[in-house]
Design a protein around this motif. Structure first.
Motif, PDB file in Angstrom:
ATOM      1  N   ILE A 274       0.940  -1.383  -0.098  1.00  9.96           N
ATOM      2  CA  ILE A 274      -0.132  -0.045   0.069  1.00  9.96           C
ATOM      3  C   ILE A 274       0.775   1.182   0.080  1.00  9.96           C
ATOM      4  N   HIS A 275       0.727   2.081  -1.086  1.00  9.93           N
ATOM      5  CA  HIS A 275       1.606   3.503  -0.925  1.00  9.93           C
ATOM      6  C   HIS A 275       0.792   4.292  -0.194  1.00  9.93           C
ATOM      7  N   LEU A 276       1.629   4.918   0.755  1.00  8.64           N
ATOM      8  CA  LEU A 276       1.039   6.044   1.736  1.00  8.64           C
ATOM      9  C   LEU A 276       1.748   7.346   1.407  1.00  8.64           C
ATOM     10  N   ASP A 277       1.155   8.486   1.288  1.00  8.07           N
ATOM     11  CA  ASP A 277       1.561   9.659   0.831  1.00  8.07           C
ATOM     12  C   ASP A 277       2.392  10.392   1.995  1.00  8.07           C
ATOM     13  N   LEU A 278       2.388   9.535   3.344  1.00  2.01           N
ATOM     14  CA  LEU A 278       3.248  10.163   4.357  1.00  2.01           C
ATOM     15  C   LEU A 278       4.913  10.358   4.089  1.00  2.01           C
ATOM     16  N   ILE A 279       5.294   9.563   2.838  1.00  5.08           N
ATOM     17  CA  ILE A 279       6.787   9.806   2.704  1.00  5.08           C
ATOM     18  C   ILE A 279       7.030  11.061   2.130  1.00  5.08           C
ATOM     19  N   TYR A 280       5.940  11.790   1.586  1.00  5.68           N
ATOM     20  CA  TYR A 280       6.225  13.024   1.027  1.00  5.68           C
ATOM     21  C   TYR A 280       6.458  13.976   2.280  1.00  5.68           C
ATOM     22  N   PHE A 281       5.410  13.962   3.271  1.00  3.77           N
ATOM     23  CA  PHE A 281       5.648  14.861   4.372  1.00  3.77           C
ATOM     24  C   PHE A 281       6.901  14.613   5.242  1.00  3.77           C
ATOM     25  N   GLY A 282       7.189  13.102   5.088  1.00  4.93           N
ATOM     26  CA  GLY A 282       8.565  12.991   5.924  1.00  4.93           C
ATOM     27  C   GLY A 282       9.739  13.467   5.294  1.00  4.93           C
ATOM     28  N   GLY A 283       9.765  13.481   3.974  1.00  9.87           N
ATOM     29  CA  GLY A 283      10.868  13.963   3.108  1.00  9.87           C
ATOM     30  C   GLY A 283      10.781  15.552   3.220  1.00  9.87           C
ATOM     31  N   ILE A 284       9.762  16.221   3.194  1.00  7.63           N
ATOM     32  CA  ILE A 284       9.728  17.822   3.324  1.00  7.63           C
ATOM     33  C   ILE A 284      10.220  18.105   4.724  1.00  7.63           C
ATOM     34  N   GLY A 285       9.936  17.205   5.623  1.00 10.41           N
ATOM     35  CA  GLY A 285      10.040  17.388   7.099  1.00 10.41           C
ATOM     36  C   GLY A 285      11.633  17.314   7.224  1.00 10.41           C
ATOM     37  N   MET A 286      12.161  16.339   6.678  1.00  9.21           N
ATOM     38  CA  MET A 286      13.536  16.088   6.739  1.00  9.21           C
ATOM     39  C   MET A 286      14.475  17.239   6.301  1.00  9.21           C
ATOM     40  N   VAL A 287      14.203  17.779   5.158  1.00 10.06           N
ATOM     41  CA  VAL A 287      14.649  18.863   4.532  1.00 10.06           C
ATOM     42  C   VAL A 287      14.658  19.913   5.504  1.00 10.06           C
ATOM     43  N   ILE A 288      13.524  20.324   6.039  1.00 11.48           N
ATOM     44  CA  ILE A 288      13.278  21.478   6.620  1.00 11.48           C
ATOM     45  C   ILE A 288      14.161  21.378   8.177  1.00 11.48           C
ATOM     46  N   GLY A 289      14.073  20.125   8.717  1.00  9.60           N
ATOM     47  CA  GLY A 289      14.619  19.924   9.761  1.00  9.60           C
ATOM     48  C   GLY A 289      16.325  20.076   9.607  1.00  9.60           C
ATOM     49  N   HIS A 290      16.932  19.523   8.826  1.00  6.71           N
ATOM     50  CA  HIS A 290      18.171  19.796   8.380  1.00  6.71           C
ATOM     51  C   HIS A 290      18.722  21.246   7.980  1.00  6.71           C
ATOM     52  N   LEU A 291      17.750  21.727   7.424  1.00 10.33           N
ATOM     53  CA  LEU A 291      18.016  23.333   7.274  1.00 10.33           C
ATOM     54  C   LEU A 291      18.114  24.113   8.476  1.00 10.33           C
ATOM     55  N   ILE A 292      17.018  23.863   9.455  1.00 15.24           N
ATOM     56  CA  ILE A 292      17.080  24.750  10.435  1.00 15.24           C
ATOM     57  C   ILE A 292      18.194  24.003  11.494  1.00 15.24           C
ATOM     58  N   ASN A 293      18.703  23.044  11.448  1.00  9.33           N
ATOM     59  CA  ASN A 293      19.682  22.556  12.156  1.00  9.33           C
ATOM     60  C   ASN A 293      20.953  23.503  11.671  1.00  9.33           C
ATOM     61  N   TYR A 294      21.220  23.321  10.366  1.00 13.40           N
ATOM     62  CA  TYR A 294      22.357  23.828   9.614  1.00 13.40           C
ATOM     63  C   TYR A 294      22.619  25.053   9.913  1.00 13.40           C
ATOM     64  N   ARG A 295      21.272  26.170   9.725  1.00  9.58           N
ATOM     65  CA  ARG A 295      21.565  27.393  10.031  1.00  9.58           C
ATOM     66  C   ARG A 295      21.679  27.773  11.438  1.00  9.58           C
ATOM     67  N   LEU A 296      21.164  27.052  12.538  1.00  9.50           N
ATOM     68  CA  LEU A 296      21.542  27.286  13.865  1.00  9.50           C
ATOM     69  C   LEU A 296      22.921  27.008  14.276  1.00  9.50           C
ATOM     70  N   HIS A 297      23.559  26.038  13.522  1.00 13.12           N
ATOM     71  CA  HIS A 297      25.114  25.746  13.797  1.00 13.12           C
ATOM     72  C   HIS A 297      25.799  26.854  12.985  1.00 13.12           C
ATOM     73  N   LYS A 298      25.286  27.296  12.063  1.00 12.53           N
ATOM     74  CA  LYS A 298      26.075  28.361  11.209  1.00 12.53           C
ATOM     75  C   LYS A 298      26.084  29.732  11.918  1.00 12.53           C
ATOM     76  N   LYS A 299      24.713  29.818  12.816  1.00  7.59           N
ATOM     77  CA  LYS A 299      24.602  31.245  13.748  1.00  7.59           C
ATOM     78  C   LYS A 299      25.424  30.866  14.943  1.00  7.59           C
ATOM     79  N   GLN A 300      25.715  29.883  15.502  1.00  4.62           N
ATOM     80  CA  GLN A 300      26.460  29.665  16.748  1.00  4.62           C
ATOM     81  C   GLN A 300      27.895  29.907  16.398  1.00  4.62           C
ATOM     82  N   ASN A 301      28.074  29.437  15.280  1.00  2.00           N
ATOM     83  CA  ASN A 301      29.736  29.438  15.166  1.00  2.00           C
ATOM     84  C   ASN A 301      30.249  30.807  14.397  1.00  2.00           C
ATOM     85  N   HIS A 302      29.164  31.753  14.299  1.00  2.64           N
ATOM     86  CA  HIS A 302      29.791  32.914  13.663  1.00  2.64           C
ATOM     87  C   HIS A 302      29.708  34.097  14.701  1.00  2.64           C
TER      88      HIS A 302
END
Length: 117
Positions: free
Chosen positions: A89-117
């Motif tokens: 059964i194909h669930l569309d949850l994978i799309y929401f998970g993928g978008i969440g992964m990109v958003i989570g990593h971008l937030i984390n990357y920006r937080l680390h970039k802000k802390q180290n500058h």
């Protein structure tokens, strides 16, 4: 060393999640064309495994918000993949998970970039 390692994992996570999301969005369109392509959830499983490895590395040193976004997103992805493998059964949850992964990593990357500058 830790700064570059964390940035490396964020970039790897962003890249893997983005490629996975593009794969999940474009591949169904390619199956319509008479090219003989069929969907293989093992490819999704490979992307999810890379993502799981990266999440284990990142959540140890990230904020509660970032950890929550990444863990919930990965959970949605794994539920979708395992449902497709075992129940076909194909669930569309994978799309929401993928978008969440990109958003989570971008937030984390920006937080680390802000802390180290």
């Amino acid at each position: 060393m830790k700064k570059s390692a964390s940035s490396f994992y964020d970039i790897l996570g962003i890249s893997s999640a983005a490629i996975c999301l593009v794969h999940c969005l474009i591949f169904p369109l390619l199956t319509i064309l008479p090219l003989g392509l069929t969907h293989n959830p093992i490819i999704d499983l490979a992307f999810a495994s890379i993502g799981l490895f990266v999440i284990f590395k990142i959540t140890k040193k990230s904020t509660l918000l970032v950890s929550s976004i990444l863990i919930v997103s990965m959970g949605l992805i794994w539920i979708s993949i395992l449902t497709e493998i075992f129940l076909e059964i194909h669930l569309d949850l994978i799309y929401f998970g993928g978008i969440g992964m990109v958003i989570g990593h971008l937030i984390n990357y920006r937080l680390h970039k802000k802390q180290n500058h």
